[in-house]
Write a protein that holds these residues in place. Structure first.
Motif, PDB file in Angstrom:
ATOM      1  N   LYS B   4       0.827  -1.204   0.000  1.00 14.44           N
ATOM      2  CA  LYS B   4       0.000   0.000   0.000  1.00 14.44           C
ATOM      3  C   LYS B   4       0.869   1.265   0.000  1.00 14.44           C
ATOM      4  O   LYS B   4       0.600   2.222  -0.716  1.00 14.44           O
ATOM      5  CB  LYS B   4      -0.866  -0.038   1.262  1.00 14.44           C
ATOM      6  CG  LYS B   4      -1.812   1.102   1.405  1.00 14.44           C
ATOM      7  CD  LYS B   4      -3.222   0.659   1.115  1.00 14.44           C
ATOM      8  CE  LYS B   4      -4.164   1.831   1.250  1.00 14.44           C
ATOM      9  NZ  LYS B   4      -5.546   1.451   0.991  1.00 14.44           N
ATOM     10  N   VAL B   5       1.919   1.225   0.814  1.00 14.35           N
ATOM     11  CA  VAL B   5       2.809   2.387   0.879  1.00 14.35           C
ATOM     12  C   VAL B   5       3.399   2.675  -0.501  1.00 14.35           C
ATOM     13  O   VAL B   5       3.498   3.828  -0.924  1.00 14.35           O
ATOM     14  CB  VAL B   5       3.916   2.168   1.936  1.00 14.35           C
ATOM     15  CG1 VAL B   5       4.949   3.281   1.872  1.00 14.35           C
ATOM     16  CG2 VAL B   5       3.321   2.068   3.335  1.00 14.35           C
ATOM     17  N   TRP B   8       0.904   4.556  -2.557  1.00 18.12           N
ATOM     18  CA  TRP B   8       0.851   5.987  -2.202  1.00 18.12           C
ATOM     19  C   TRP B   8       2.046   6.735  -2.773  1.00 18.12           C
ATOM     20  O   TRP B   8       1.939   7.856  -3.250  1.00 18.12           O
ATOM     21  CB  TRP B   8       0.844   6.159  -0.686  1.00 18.12           C
ATOM     22  CG  TRP B   8      -0.399   5.676  -0.014  1.00 18.12           C
ATOM     23  CD1 TRP B   8      -1.659   5.655  -0.532  1.00 18.12           C
ATOM     24  CD2 TRP B   8      -0.504   5.154   1.323  1.00 18.12           C
ATOM     25  NE1 TRP B   8      -2.538   5.147   0.398  1.00 18.12           N
ATOM     26  CE2 TRP B   8      -1.859   4.837   1.542  1.00 18.12           C
ATOM     27  CE3 TRP B   8       0.413   4.932   2.349  1.00 18.12           C
ATOM     28  CZ2 TRP B   8      -2.318   4.313   2.749  1.00 18.12           C
ATOM     29  CZ3 TRP B   8      -0.035   4.409   3.550  1.00 18.12           C
ATOM     30  CH2 TRP B   8      -1.391   4.091   3.744  1.00 18.12           C
ATOM     31  N   GLU B  42       2.590   9.139   5.662  1.00 15.45           N
ATOM     32  CA  GLU B  42       3.685   8.385   5.069  1.00 15.45           C
ATOM     33  C   GLU B  42       4.538   9.310   4.195  1.00 15.45           C
ATOM     34  O   GLU B  42       5.765   9.262   4.214  1.00 15.45           O
ATOM     35  CB  GLU B  42       3.104   7.233   4.234  1.00 15.45           C
ATOM     36  CG  GLU B  42       4.067   6.116   3.921  1.00 15.45           C
ATOM     37  CD  GLU B  42       4.644   5.446   5.162  1.00 15.45           C
ATOM     38  OE1 GLU B  42       3.877   5.090   6.072  1.00 15.45           O
ATOM     39  OE2 GLU B  42       5.883   5.300   5.224  1.00 15.45           O
ATOM     40  N   ARG B 182      13.090   1.495   0.698  1.00 18.18           N
ATOM     41  CA  ARG B 182      13.109   1.791   2.132  1.00 18.18           C
ATOM     42  C   ARG B 182      14.146   2.868   2.370  1.00 18.18           C
ATOM     43  O   ARG B 182      14.731   3.412   1.446  1.00 18.18           O
ATOM     44  CB  ARG B 182      13.472   0.528   2.948  1.00 18.18           C
ATOM     45  CG  ARG B 182      12.329  -0.435   3.174  1.00 18.18           C
ATOM     46  CD  ARG B 182      11.248   0.118   4.101  1.00 18.18           C
ATOM     47  NE  ARG B 182      11.352  -0.492   5.411  1.00 18.18           N
ATOM     48  CZ  ARG B 182      11.706   0.117   6.530  1.00 18.18           C
ATOM     49  NH1 ARG B 182      11.991   1.354   6.531  1.00 18.18           N
ATOM     50  NH2 ARG B 182      11.775  -0.512   7.664  1.00 18.18           N
ATOM     51  N   ARG B 230      14.642  -4.582  14.123  1.00 23.67           N
ATOM     52  CA  ARG B 230      13.763  -5.748  14.086  1.00 23.67           C
ATOM     53  C   ARG B 230      14.415  -7.042  14.508  1.00 23.67           C
ATOM     54  O   ARG B 230      14.123  -8.098  13.944  1.00 23.67           O
ATOM     55  CB  ARG B 230      13.210  -5.946  12.674  1.00 23.67           C
ATOM     56  CG  ARG B 230      12.477  -4.788  12.098  1.00 23.67           C
ATOM     57  CD  ARG B 230      11.548  -5.217  11.010  1.00 23.67           C
ATOM     58  NE  ARG B 230      10.395  -5.878  11.589  1.00 23.67           N
ATOM     59  CZ  ARG B 230       9.373  -5.246  12.117  1.00 23.67           C
ATOM     60  NH1 ARG B 230       9.320  -3.953  12.113  1.00 23.67           N
ATOM     61  NH2 ARG B 230       8.388  -5.906  12.657  1.00 23.67           N
ATOM     62  N   LYS B 231      15.241  -7.005  15.492  1.00 25.46           N
ATOM     63  CA  LYS B 231      15.900  -8.238  15.960  1.00 25.46           C
ATOM     64  C   LYS B 231      16.633  -8.951  14.838  1.00 25.46           C
ATOM     65  O   LYS B 231      16.832 -10.169  14.891  1.00 25.46           O
ATOM     66  CB  LYS B 231      14.881  -9.186  16.598  1.00 25.46           C
ATOM     67  CG  LYS B 231      14.300  -8.631  17.882  1.00 25.46           C
ATOM     68  CD  LYS B 231      13.549  -9.696  18.631  1.00 25.46           C
ATOM     69  CE  LYS B 231      12.948  -9.102  19.888  1.00 25.46           C
ATOM     70  NZ  LYS B 231      11.934  -9.947  20.470  1.00 25.46           N
ATOM     71  N   ASP B 267       7.245  -6.265   0.156  1.00 18.57           N
ATOM     72  CA  ASP B 267       7.222  -6.533   1.591  1.00 18.57           C
ATOM     73  C   ASP B 267       8.199  -5.587   2.285  1.00 18.57           C
ATOM     74  O   ASP B 267       9.412  -5.769   2.208  1.00 18.57           O
ATOM     75  CB  ASP B 267       7.633  -7.995   1.844  1.00 18.57           C
ATOM     76  CG  ASP B 267       7.635  -8.338   3.324  1.00 18.57           C
ATOM     77  OD1 ASP B 267       7.289  -7.467   4.149  1.00 18.57           O
ATOM     78  OD2 ASP B 267       7.986  -9.488   3.651  1.00 18.57           O
ATOM     79  N   ARG B 268       7.645  -4.586   2.954  1.00 19.04           N
ATOM     80  CA  ARG B 268       8.508  -3.576   3.570  1.00 19.04           C
ATOM     81  C   ARG B 268       9.424  -4.177   4.633  1.00 19.04           C
ATOM     82  O   ARG B 268      10.514  -3.663   4.886  1.00 19.04           O
ATOM     83  CB  ARG B 268       7.685  -2.431   4.158  1.00 19.04           C
ATOM     84  CG  ARG B 268       7.012  -1.590   3.081  1.00 19.04           C
ATOM     85  CD  ARG B 268       6.222  -0.437   3.664  1.00 19.04           C
ATOM     86  NE  ARG B 268       7.048   0.576   4.316  1.00 19.04           N
ATOM     87  CZ  ARG B 268       7.783   1.478   3.676  1.00 19.04           C
ATOM     88  NH1 ARG B 268       7.825   1.499   2.366  1.00 19.04           N
ATOM     89  NH2 ARG B 268       8.485   2.366   4.355  1.00 19.04           N
ATOM     90  N   PHE B 269       8.976  -5.266   5.256  1.00 21.60           N
ATOM     91  CA  PHE B 269       9.818  -5.882   6.289  1.00 21.60           C
ATOM     92  C   PHE B 269      11.077  -6.488   5.701  1.00 21.60           C
ATOM     93  O   PHE B 269      12.042  -6.746   6.398  1.00 21.60           O
ATOM     94  CB  PHE B 269       9.043  -6.971   7.037  1.00 21.60           C
ATOM     95  CG  PHE B 269       7.924  -6.432   7.874  1.00 21.60           C
ATOM     96  CD1 PHE B 269       8.150  -5.375   8.743  1.00 21.60           C
ATOM     97  CD2 PHE B 269       6.656  -6.976   7.805  1.00 21.60           C
ATOM     98  CE1 PHE B 269       7.120  -4.872   9.526  1.00 21.60           C
ATOM     99  CE2 PHE B 269       5.628  -6.479   8.589  1.00 21.60           C
ATOM    100  CZ  PHE B 269       5.855  -5.423   9.450  1.00 21.60           C
ATOM    101  N   SER B 415       5.232   6.065  18.335  1.00 21.57           N
ATOM    102  CA  SER B 415       4.195   5.016  18.218  1.00 21.57           C
ATOM    103  C   SER B 415       4.730   3.613  18.414  1.00 21.57           C
ATOM    104  O   SER B 415       3.994   2.712  18.771  1.00 21.57           O
ATOM    105  CB  SER B 415       3.592   5.016  16.817  1.00 21.57           C
ATOM    106  OG  SER B 415       2.917   6.173  16.542  1.00 21.57           O
ATOM    107  N   LEU B 416       5.986   3.412  18.088  1.00 27.55           N
ATOM    108  CA  LEU B 416       6.516   2.056  18.123  1.00 27.55           C
ATOM    109  C   LEU B 416       6.922   1.617  19.517  1.00 27.55           C
ATOM    110  O   LEU B 416       7.098   0.443  19.780  1.00 27.55           O
ATOM    111  CB  LEU B 416       7.741   1.951  17.201  1.00 27.55           C
ATOM    112  CG  LEU B 416       7.481   1.963  15.707  1.00 27.55           C
ATOM    113  CD1 LEU B 416       7.284   3.364  15.190  1.00 27.55           C
ATOM    114  CD2 LEU B 416       8.617   1.302  14.960  1.00 27.55           C
ATOM    115  N   THR B 453      12.286  -2.652  19.369  1.00 24.82           N
ATOM    116  CA  THR B 453      13.276  -3.363  18.553  1.00 24.82           C
ATOM    117  C   THR B 453      13.766  -2.580  17.330  1.00 24.82           C
ATOM    118  O   THR B 453      14.697  -3.022  16.665  1.00 24.82           O
ATOM    119  CB  THR B 453      12.719  -4.710  18.048  1.00 24.82           C
ATOM    120  OG1 THR B 453      11.563  -4.441  17.261  1.00 24.82           O
ATOM    121  CG2 THR B 453      12.356  -5.611  19.197  1.00 24.82           C
TER     122      THR B 453
END
Ligand code: HEM
Ligand code: SF4
Ligand SMILES: [Zn+2]
Lengths: 111, 592
Positions: B4-5, B8, B42, B182, B230-231, B267-269, B415-416, B453
Motif C-alpha cells: 500500500k505504501v 501511495w 507516510e 526503504r 527488528r531483531k 514486503d517492507r519488512f 508510536s513504536l 526493537t
C-alpha cells in the motif's frame, strides 16, 4: 462491504479504512493457542506482521513475546476488531480480555 | 503485489510533497482529509515530518538532517530559536522543560510538538541559514553520517567533508533516488577512529589504502547491508571494492540505484538492503554493481585501518567517543561536550551557539553518541572556554555513566515504543553516578537504551544494552527491559548477548550495580575491558553473573506510559488529551 486494512510504520499500527486503529505495546491474553506452553499466554504485541479483513472482521498476526514464559514468535490469526456495518466505525477488541487465535479457517491473505 | 505504501508513493512522493505541506499549513490541520491521513503521514516523512503517537494527533516530530552532524554556530542558534518558538507542547517535560532539541544517533536534530500551520515559518528560518528537513525520514537517502571533525581531526587518513558535501548535494532532492524501497543510510569514515559507525549502515565507506598502478592511493573500502532493526541486526558486509575519493559519488549512485531497482517493494519488512545481501551474498552484490551500474572496473578492496578503530569499541586504552579536549590538525582544539541522552534545552542551545561564536568557532558537531562538539578553540582561549558556566551541565569531563548513556525517543512521542526512555535514562544515570563505584580503570561505560526493537539508540552495540519490554510484577504489568551485554564496534564488531530478559525497569540500576561488582571481582586484571570480560564467558555464565534488584532507585514511569496521552501530564489519561489541537495547543472542536 469491503474493509481496507494494512499495517503501517513498520508494523506499529493496523490501519482500518485509512485510520490508524490498533497500536503495538498492548498485552493480549491468548487461550487455546499454540504460541507457547502457557495455558493463558500473556502476549506483548511488538509488531503487526500480517493483517487482513474477513468481511467486517479485522484480523492480524502479531510478532511479540509471552511475558510469562519468554516464548517469542508470531501469533496465529487474531481478531483485532470489527467494523460496524451501520456506522462504518471500527470497534477494537479489548486486548486484555481472552482471545482465541486461529479459530476460523482463513483464506490466504495478501501481504 | 506492491505494498500500500508503494501505491501511495507512486501517486505522490519526493519534492512535490512540499507543495502539499504548504497548502495544508495554509488551510490548517483539518484540511488534511481524515481518510487520507495514512497516505499523507507516510509522505510527510520524506520532508522530515513524522506524526507523533496516539493521544498527540496533529503534532509532528520534525527532523533536520545535518550531514556528518556538522553545523555552524549560526545554524545551531537557529535550531535553538526554532525549538524555543515552535517546539513547545501543551505540557512540559519534568526533566527538560518546555522547549528542547534532541541530537540523535544519526547526527540529526529532532524537534517535537510541531504544528503543521508553523511549517512554512520554520522552513523559512531553517533554510535561511542553509538547514533543511529534506529526506530526513522516509524512503530515500537519509542523513549521511561521519565524523563531524573531518578535516580538523589530527587523527585521519582522508578528509571526507568535501566528499560528504558532494554526496549530500547529489542525492538530496534528486528524483532518480527520491523513491527507494526503504530508507537508505550511508556512512563515510576517513579517520582512524571508525567514528562513522559504517558497520551499522546500508552503505559504508571505510578508510583504506590500495596500491593502484604502482601508486599508494588513500580511499575507501565499500561495505554493504548493515542495520540494527527488528531483531535482525547485521554488520555491513565487505563486497571487496576499493573506491578512490573521486569515485565515491559514482559508487554511491551505483549502489543506491541497485537498491532502488532490486530492493523488495512488495514486503517492507524485507526491503532493507541487508536482506538483499543476505539473499545474494557479497559476490553477487559486487558483480551486479559492476555489470549493471558502473562504467569503470572496480578495484578489489584495499588495506583497511580497522585495527586502529576505537570509536564505541570498548577499549581500555582509548576513549570511545569525542568527549573532552582534542587536538586539531591546525593547532587549535575541538572540545566534545556531553549532552545527556542527546537532549538540550532551547535556551542552552542558543547560549552554546553564542559562546561558540564568541570564541571564534566555525564548527559545531553532533556525534553519533548524542553529544556535541565545539571546534576551533585556540590554545590561549581553552581555559576560559572550559570555565564557561554552560559546561557544568554539558561537561567535557562527565562522569562515565553520564558520558556513556544514549536513549531513544520512546513513549514520550513514538508510536513504536514499549517503554519510557529518555527521562528514565537520565534518572538511571544520576542514580548510578551517586550510588555505584566504577571498577578501577573503567573510564567509559556505554549504556544504550531503546524503547523497542527498531533500535534507534543502537542498543546492540553497547556495554549494556537495554531494549524495551514488559513484565508482571506482583501481578501488574510493568515496563521492563531485556538486557544485553558486551556489544561494540571497533576492530571486531560484536552484537550484545541478550542475557537477562524482562527485568522490571525499577530493578535495572540494581542489576547494573551487581553486575559491575561481579565484573570487578572476577575480571582477570584491571586492564581487562568489560567487553573482553563478556566475550570470554558463555551465555549461562553471563546470565548468572548478577541478579536484578530493587534499590533506592525510584521509577515514576513503571506503569504503562504508552496508555497515557503524555507520560508527564497531570492527568495522563487518554481522555485528557487536548489533541488534535489548533496552533495554540487548544483542542479543536470535534466533529462527532
Ligand atoms: C518518533 C521517533 C522515531 C521513530 C518513529 C523511529 C522509527 C524507526 C523505525 C521504524 C526503525 C526501524 C526501521 C527499519 O526497519 O529499518 C528505526 C530504526 C532506527 N532509527 Fe529511528 N525512529 C525514531 C527516532 C529515531 C532517532 C531519535 C534516531 C537517531 C537519529 C533514530 C535512528 C535510528 C537508527 C540508528 C535505527 C536503527 C538502525 C537501522 O536499522 O538502520 N530514530 N527507527
Ligand atoms: S527505538 Fe523504538 S521506541 Fe525508540 S525511537 Fe526508535 S522506534 Fe521509537
Ligand atoms: Zn507463555
Amino acid at each position: 462491504m469491503t474493509t481496507d486494512v494494512h499495517q503501517l510504520d513498520d508494523g506499529a499500527w493496523v490501519s482500518v479504512n485509512d485510520s490508524r486503529e490498533v497500536n503495538v505495546s498492548d498485552l493480549w491474553r491468548l487461550a487455546a493457542h499454540d504460541f507457547c506452553a502457557c495455558a493463558l499466554a500473556d502476549f506483548l504485541a511488538e509488531g503487526f506482521v500480517e493483517v487482513s479483513a474477513d468481511g467486517a472482521n479485522v484480523e492480524g498476526r502479531i510478532a511479540g513475546r509471552c511475558i510469562q514464559c519468554g516464548a517469542e514468535g508470531v501469533t496465529d490469526w487474531l481478531t483485532l476488531g470489527r467494523v460496524d456495518p451501520d456506522t462504518g466505525e471500527f470497534r477494537p477488541v479489548v486486548p486484555e480480555s481472552v482471545h482465541l487465535p486461529g479459530r476460523r479457517r482463513r483464506p490466504a491473505a495478501p501481504r | 503485489m506492491p505494498s500500500k505504501v508503494e501505491r501511495w508513493k507512486d501517486e505522490t512522493y519526493g519534492m512535490e510533497i512540499r507543495e502539499h505541506l504548504l497548502r495544508f499549513a495554509e488551510e490548517g490541520w483539518d484540511a488534511i482529509p481524515e481518510d487520507e491521513h495514512d497516505a499523507w503521514f507516510e509522505r510527510f516523512k520524506w520532508w522530515g515530518l513524522y506524526h507523533q503517537r496516539k493521544g498527540q494527533e496533529s503534532y509532528f516530530m520534525m527532523r533536520i538532517g545535518t550531514p556528518m552532524g556538522r553545523m555552524t554556530p549560526e545554524q545551531l542558534r537557529t535550531v535553538g530559536e526554532v525549538a524555543r518558538d515552535y517546539a513547545t507542547g501543551p505540557v512540559e517535560n519534568p526533566e527538560f522543560g518546555d522547549a528542547y532539541a534532541d541530537f540523535t544517533t544519526r547526527q540529526s536534530i529532532q524537534l517535537h510538538w510541531i504544528k503543521v500551520e508553523d511549517i512554512p515559518d520554520i522552513w523559512d528560518e531553517l533554510e535561511s541559514v542553509g538547514l533543511s528537513t529534506i529526506q530526513a525520514c522516509g524512503d530515500s537517502w537519509r542523513n549521511i553520517v561521519g565524523s563531524p571533525v573531518a578535516g580538523r581531526d589530527a587523527d585521519e587518513l582522508v578528509d571526507v567533508w568535501p566528499i560528504v558535501q558532494e554526496l549530500h548535494e547529489k542525492f538530496k532532492g534528486n528524483d532518480l533516488y527520491a523513491n527507494l524501497p526503504r530508507k537508505w543510510k550511508v556512512a563515510m569514515t576517513g579517520d582512524r577512529r571508525g567514528s562513522g559507525q559504517g558497520d551499522i549502515n546500508d552503505l559504508a565507506f571505510e578508510p583504506a589504502i590500495k596500491e593502484l598502478d604502482g601508486e599508494e592511493v588513500e580511499g575507501f573500502n565499500v561495505n554493504v547491508g548493515g542495520g540494527l532493526s527488528r531483531k535482525e541486526p547485521r554488520f555491513a558486509r565487505d563486497i571487496d571494492v576499493f573506491c578512490r575519493p573521486e569515485n565515491a559519488a559514482d559508487v554511491a549512485a551505483g549502489m543506491s540505484s541497485l537498491f532502488r531497482d532490486y530492493g523488495d517493494r512488495d514486503d517492507r519488512f524485507n526491503a532493507r538492503i541487508k536482506f538483499l545481501i543476505d539473499e545474494w551474498g557479497p559476490e553477487k552484490m559486487r558483480s551486479v554493481l559492476q555489470e549493471e551500474y558502473m562504467d569503470y572496473e572496480l578495484p578489489t578492496a584495499g588495506q583497511g585501518l580497522r585495527d586502529e578503530y576505537d570509536y564505541n569499541a570498548g577499549r581500555t586504552d582509548a576513549h570511545g567517543d569525542y568527549i573532552g579536549v582534542h587536538d586539531q590538525s591546525d593547532g587549535q582544539n575541538f572540545v566534545g561536550l556531553s549532552v545527556l541522552v542527546g537532549r538540550m534545552s532551547a535556551d542552552d542551545v542558543i547560549e552554546l551557539a553564542d559562546r561558540a561564536e564568541a570564541y571564534g568557532s566555525e564548527m559545531i558537531g553532533l556525534t553519533q553518541r548524542q553529544n556535541l562538539i565545539v571546534g576551533d578553540i585556540a590554545d590561549e582561549d581553552l581555559d576560559d572556554f572550559l570555565d564557561e558556566d554552560l559546561l557544568e551541565e554539558h561537561s567535557p569531563d562527565p562522569h562515565p555513566f553520564m558520558r556513556g548513556s544514549i536513549a531513544c525517543t520512546g513513549t514520550e512521542y513514538c508510536s513504536l515504543s514499549i517503554v519510557e526512555t529518555k527521562n528514565r535514562m537520565v534518572r538511571y544515570g544520576r542514580w548510578l553516578r551517586d550510588n555505584v563505584d566504577l571498577p578501577e580503570g573503567v573510564n567509559d561505560f556505554h549504556i544504550h537504551l531503546s524503547g523497542c526493537t527498531a533500535s534507534c539508540a543502537q542498543p546492540q552495540i553497547a556495554d549494556i544494552s537495554l531494549r524495551g519490554m514488559k513484565t508482571r510484577k506482583d501481578g501488574d504489568a510493568v515496563e521492563a527491559f531485556d538486557v544485553g551485554l558486551g556489544g561494540g564496534l571497533g576492530e571486531n564488531p560484536t552484537f550484545a548477548d541478550w542475557v537477562k530478559m524482562r527485568v522490571p525497569a525499577d530493578e535495572v540500576p540494581g542489576y547494573i550495580a551487581n553486575l559491575l561488582e561481579a565484573f570487578e571481582a572476577e575480571r582477570e586484571s584491571p586492564e581487562q575491558s568489560f567487553r573482553d570480560f563478556v566475550a570470554e564467558r558463555d551465555e549461562d555464565e553471563l546470565a548468572n553473573l548478577a541478579e536484578s534488584a530493587e534499590t533506592s532507585y525510584e521509577d515514576p514511569y513503571l506503569g504503562n506510559t504508552k496508555l497515557t496521552w503524555y507520560p508527564y501530564a497531570e492527568d495522563t489519561s487518554m481522555d485528557a488529551s487536548p489533541a488534535p489541537t489548533d496552533p495554540n495547543d487548544q483542542p479543536l472542536p470535534s466533529d462527532d
